[in-house]
Design an enzyme around this catalytic site. Sequence first.
Site, PDB file in Angstrom:
ATOM      1  N   SER A 129     -41.301 -25.408 -14.210  1.00  0.00           N
ATOM      2  CA  SER A 129     -41.312 -24.122 -13.519  1.00  0.00           C
ATOM      3  C   SER A 129     -42.693 -23.806 -12.965  1.00  0.00           C
ATOM      4  O   SER A 129     -42.837 -22.851 -12.221  1.00  0.00           O
ATOM      5  CB  SER A 129     -40.849 -23.000 -14.444  1.00  0.00           C
ATOM      6  OG  SER A 129     -41.200 -23.226 -15.761  1.00  0.00           O
ATOM      7  N   HIS A 154     -35.905 -28.151  -9.523  1.00  0.00           N
ATOM      8  CA  HIS A 154     -36.040 -26.961 -10.376  1.00  0.00           C
ATOM      9  C   HIS A 154     -34.712 -26.219 -10.433  1.00  0.00           C
ATOM     10  O   HIS A 154     -34.270 -25.638  -9.434  1.00  0.00           O
ATOM     11  CB  HIS A 154     -37.154 -26.069  -9.808  1.00  0.00           C
ATOM     12  CG  HIS A 154     -37.477 -24.881 -10.655  1.00  0.00           C
ATOM     13  ND1 HIS A 154     -37.962 -23.715 -10.132  1.00  0.00           N
ATOM     14  CD2 HIS A 154     -37.375 -24.674 -11.994  1.00  0.00           C
ATOM     15  CE1 HIS A 154     -38.155 -22.843 -11.109  1.00  0.00           C
ATOM     16  NE2 HIS A 154     -37.805 -23.400 -12.247  1.00  0.00           N
ATOM     17  N   GLU A 212     -34.446 -25.617  -6.492  1.00  0.00           N
ATOM     18  CA  GLU A 212     -35.638 -25.746  -5.639  1.00  0.00           C
ATOM     19  C   GLU A 212     -36.060 -27.214  -5.662  1.00  0.00           C
ATOM     20  O   GLU A 212     -36.292 -27.768  -6.740  1.00  0.00           O
ATOM     21  CB  GLU A 212     -36.793 -24.897  -6.191  1.00  0.00           C
ATOM     22  CG  GLU A 212     -36.775 -23.451  -5.746  1.00  0.00           C
ATOM     23  CD  GLU A 212     -37.957 -22.647  -6.310  1.00  0.00           C
ATOM     24  OE1 GLU A 212     -38.541 -21.858  -5.554  1.00  0.00           O
ATOM     25  OE2 GLU A 212     -38.280 -22.790  -7.510  1.00  0.00           O
ATOM     26  N   ASN A 223     -40.669 -18.555  -8.950  1.00  0.00           N
ATOM     27  CA  ASN A 223     -41.504 -17.973 -10.008  1.00  0.00           C
ATOM     28  C   ASN A 223     -42.716 -17.226  -9.465  1.00  0.00           C
ATOM     29  O   ASN A 223     -43.273 -16.364 -10.146  1.00  0.00           O
ATOM     30  CB  ASN A 223     -41.915 -19.049 -11.008  1.00  0.00           C
ATOM     31  CG  ASN A 223     -40.754 -19.390 -11.920  1.00  0.00           C
ATOM     32  OD1 ASN A 223     -39.937 -18.524 -12.235  1.00  0.00           O
ATOM     33  ND2 ASN A 223     -40.643 -20.643 -12.311  1.00  0.00           N
TER      34      ASN A 223
HETATM   35  N1  3HC Z   1     -24.321 -21.325 -20.216  1.00  0.00           N
HETATM   36  C1  3HC Z   1     -23.197 -21.503 -19.502  1.00  0.00           C
HETATM   37  N2  3HC Z   1     -22.488 -20.484 -18.980  1.00  0.00           N
HETATM   38  C2  3HC Z   1     -22.933 -19.242 -19.220  1.00  0.00           C
HETATM   39  C3  3HC Z   1     -24.093 -18.966 -19.963  1.00  0.00           C
HETATM   40  C4  3HC Z   1     -24.779 -20.074 -20.482  1.00  0.00           C
HETATM   41  N3  3HC Z   1     -25.925 -19.930 -21.179  1.00  0.00           N
HETATM   42  N4  3HC Z   1     -24.281 -17.636 -20.019  1.00  0.00           N
HETATM   43  C5  3HC Z   1     -23.280 -17.076 -19.338  1.00  0.00           C
HETATM   44  N5  3HC Z   1     -22.463 -18.030 -18.857  1.00  0.00           N
HETATM   45  C6  3HC Z   1     -21.268 -17.849 -18.053  1.00  0.00           C
HETATM   46  C7  3HC Z   1     -20.217 -17.184 -18.870  1.00  0.00           C
HETATM   47  O1  3HC Z   1     -19.468 -18.144 -19.582  1.00  0.00           O
HETATM   48  C8  3HC Z   1     -19.392 -16.486 -17.817  1.00  0.00           C
HETATM   49  O2  3HC Z   1     -18.527 -17.425 -17.244  1.00  0.00           O
HETATM   50  P1  3HC Z   1     -17.023 -17.002 -16.881  1.00  0.00           P
HETATM   51  O3  3HC Z   1     -17.135 -16.164 -15.653  1.00  0.00           O
HETATM   52  O4  3HC Z   1     -16.397 -18.292 -16.685  1.00  0.00           O
HETATM   53  O5  3HC Z   1     -16.527 -16.244 -18.047  1.00  0.00           O
HETATM   54  C9  3HC Z   1     -20.404 -16.120 -16.738  1.00  0.00           C
HETATM   55  O6  3HC Z   1     -21.568 -16.937 -16.984  1.00  0.00           O
HETATM   56  C10 3HC Z   1     -20.820 -14.673 -16.834  1.00  0.00           C
HETATM   57  O7  3HC Z   1     -21.256 -14.444 -18.168  1.00  0.00           O
HETATM   58  P2  3HC Z   1     -21.009 -13.125 -19.011  1.00  0.00           P
HETATM   59  O8  3HC Z   1     -19.754 -12.478 -18.529  1.00  0.00           O
HETATM   60  O9  3HC Z   1     -21.126 -13.458 -20.447  1.00  0.00           O
HETATM   61  O10 3HC Z   1     -22.256 -12.232 -18.724  1.00  0.00           O
HETATM   62  P3  3HC Z   1     -22.851 -11.704 -17.392  1.00  0.00           P
HETATM   63  O11 3HC Z   1     -21.828 -11.387 -16.372  1.00  0.00           O
HETATM   64  O12 3HC Z   1     -23.789 -10.667 -17.819  1.00  0.00           O
HETATM   65  O13 3HC Z   1     -23.697 -12.952 -16.794  1.00  0.00           O
HETATM   66  C11 3HC Z   1     -25.676 -14.168 -16.557  1.00  0.00           C
HETATM   67  C12 3HC Z   1     -24.650 -13.617 -17.537  1.00  0.00           C
HETATM   68  C13 3HC Z   1     -25.017 -15.228 -15.633  1.00  0.00           C
HETATM   69  C14 3HC Z   1     -26.755 -14.847 -17.388  1.00  0.00           C
HETATM   70  C15 3HC Z   1     -26.226 -12.990 -15.670  1.00  0.00           C
HETATM   71  O14 3HC Z   1     -26.688 -11.959 -16.504  1.00  0.00           O
HETATM   72  C16 3HC Z   1     -27.354 -13.410 -14.757  1.00  0.00           C
HETATM   73  O15 3HC Z   1     -27.135 -13.972 -13.680  1.00  0.00           O
HETATM   74  N6  3HC Z   1     -28.601 -13.114 -15.179  1.00  0.00           N
HETATM   75  C17 3HC Z   1     -29.804 -13.477 -14.419  1.00  0.00           C
HETATM   76  C18 3HC Z   1     -30.124 -14.913 -14.691  1.00  0.00           C
HETATM   77  C19 3HC Z   1     -31.350 -15.366 -13.945  1.00  0.00           C
HETATM   78  O16 3HC Z   1     -31.998 -14.648 -13.211  1.00  0.00           O
HETATM   79  N7  3HC Z   1     -31.686 -16.647 -14.160  1.00  0.00           N
HETATM   80  C20 3HC Z   1     -32.879 -17.217 -13.584  1.00  0.00           C
HETATM   81  C21 3HC Z   1     -33.981 -17.146 -14.581  1.00  0.00           C
HETATM   82  S1  3HC Z   1     -35.484 -17.757 -13.910  1.00  0.00           S
HETATM   83  C22 3HC Z   1     -35.404 -19.402 -14.195  1.00  0.00           C
HETATM   84  O17 3HC Z   1     -34.500 -19.945 -14.790  1.00  0.00           O
HETATM   85  C23 3HC Z   1     -36.529 -20.187 -13.636  1.00  0.00           C
HETATM   86  C24 3HC Z   1     -37.454 -20.677 -14.705  1.00  0.00           C
HETATM   87  O18 3HC Z   1     -38.362 -21.575 -14.103  1.00  0.00           O
HETATM   88  C25 3HC Z   1     -38.241 -19.574 -15.411  1.00  0.00           C
END
Ligand code: 3HC
Length: 296
Positions: A130, A151, A163, A201
């Site tokens: 990242s 990424h 990315e 990021n």
């Molecule tokens: N693994 C696999 N699937 C997952 C999961 C996981 N850890 N967490 C959630 N899911 C799936 C669920 O199974 C669900 O699937 P479904 O529609 O088939 O039931 C779907 O995602 C939605 O999950 P939930 O209903 O439990 O919960 P939410 O609707 O609140 O969604 C979330 C959860 C997808 C994590 C949502 O909150 C989200 O998009 N959050 C933001 C995530 C984000 O910004 N990520 C980027 C982070 S930055 C990064 O990674 C870069 C690094 O370099 C720092």
Amino acid sequence: MPAQNAIPPVSQKISNIGVIGAGAMGHGIAQVFAQAGFHVKLNDVSLSFIEGGMKRIDSNLSRSVEKRRISDSQKMEIISRLSPTPDLADFSDRQFVVEAVLEKIDTKKTVFKKLDEVCSKSSILASNTSSIPITELAALVSNPGRVAGMHFFNPVPVMKLVEIVEGLQTSPETSATIRDLSLELGKTPVLVKDSPGFISNRIVCPMINEAIFTLQEGIASKEDIDTVMKLGMNHPMGPLELADFVGLDIVLDVLEVLYHEFQDPKFRAAPLLRKMVRAGYLGRKTKRGFYDYGAL
Ligand code: 3HC
């Protein structure tokens, strides 16, 4: 005279993959490749770490079975395409390797040096880093044109973005191969030159940092800060929830890189973030961050 079209770079046809690191990102990366039909070797420093990653993949796939997106036999097929191995020497036959090990430069450098020894010189070596410069990792291997960033975003099976990070040495063929692989995974690739924080990021970590300053200054409660960004900006998670989700240590690492590389005070980490990392309050993975996850 009409300008001649540039010949697009030819991507390499890939059928087998190696993933190093079975943690939060690595297990998801292995899962999406196996789901897309690739044979994947999954490596980590110990069999117990790999088993932890395999369990998470199993549970993600079971959920897809429950939701009737895949059948039980499809789940078994996906799992059969995954081969755990604690020995990196087993990666000698891999055409494409993605590392998703700890976000520490020395650890990543050790992995790249080892891959250079073990893998064929035509294999492509990608990093899910990242914040660590791809150019620096590429400089460690022979034929550095085959190194690039790939990424992914957490949770990998859900998030649609990849990315592709081009180091100074990355060849057009390497970028094209990662672009085509990303599309085969059902992801949307974007191309970015190696630069601190890439696109994602560089933007998201200062936003999280500003939310932490807002909290630290007592301007609003953590819940209200998150509510503003969820309801006012339609973000799926508020910035403090997101910090807990990503890991406060990762957010701090990225901010340190941005601050040092750009030499710009706008990237200075909030003292509260630093203090929380020192306390070991790293977010969901330690069950405590801005919020309490004791019951998880
Ligand atoms: N693994 C696999 N699937 C997952 C999961 C996981 N850890 N967490 C959630 N899911 C799936 C669920 O199974 C669900 O699937 P479904 O529609 O088939 O039931 C779907 O995602 C939605 O999950 P939930 O209903 O439990 O919960 P939410 O609707 O609140 O969604 C979330 C959860 C997808 C994590 C949502 O909150 C989200 O998009 N959050 C933001 C995530 C984000 O910004 N990520 C980027 C982070 S930055 C990064 O990674 C870069 C690094 O370099 C720092």
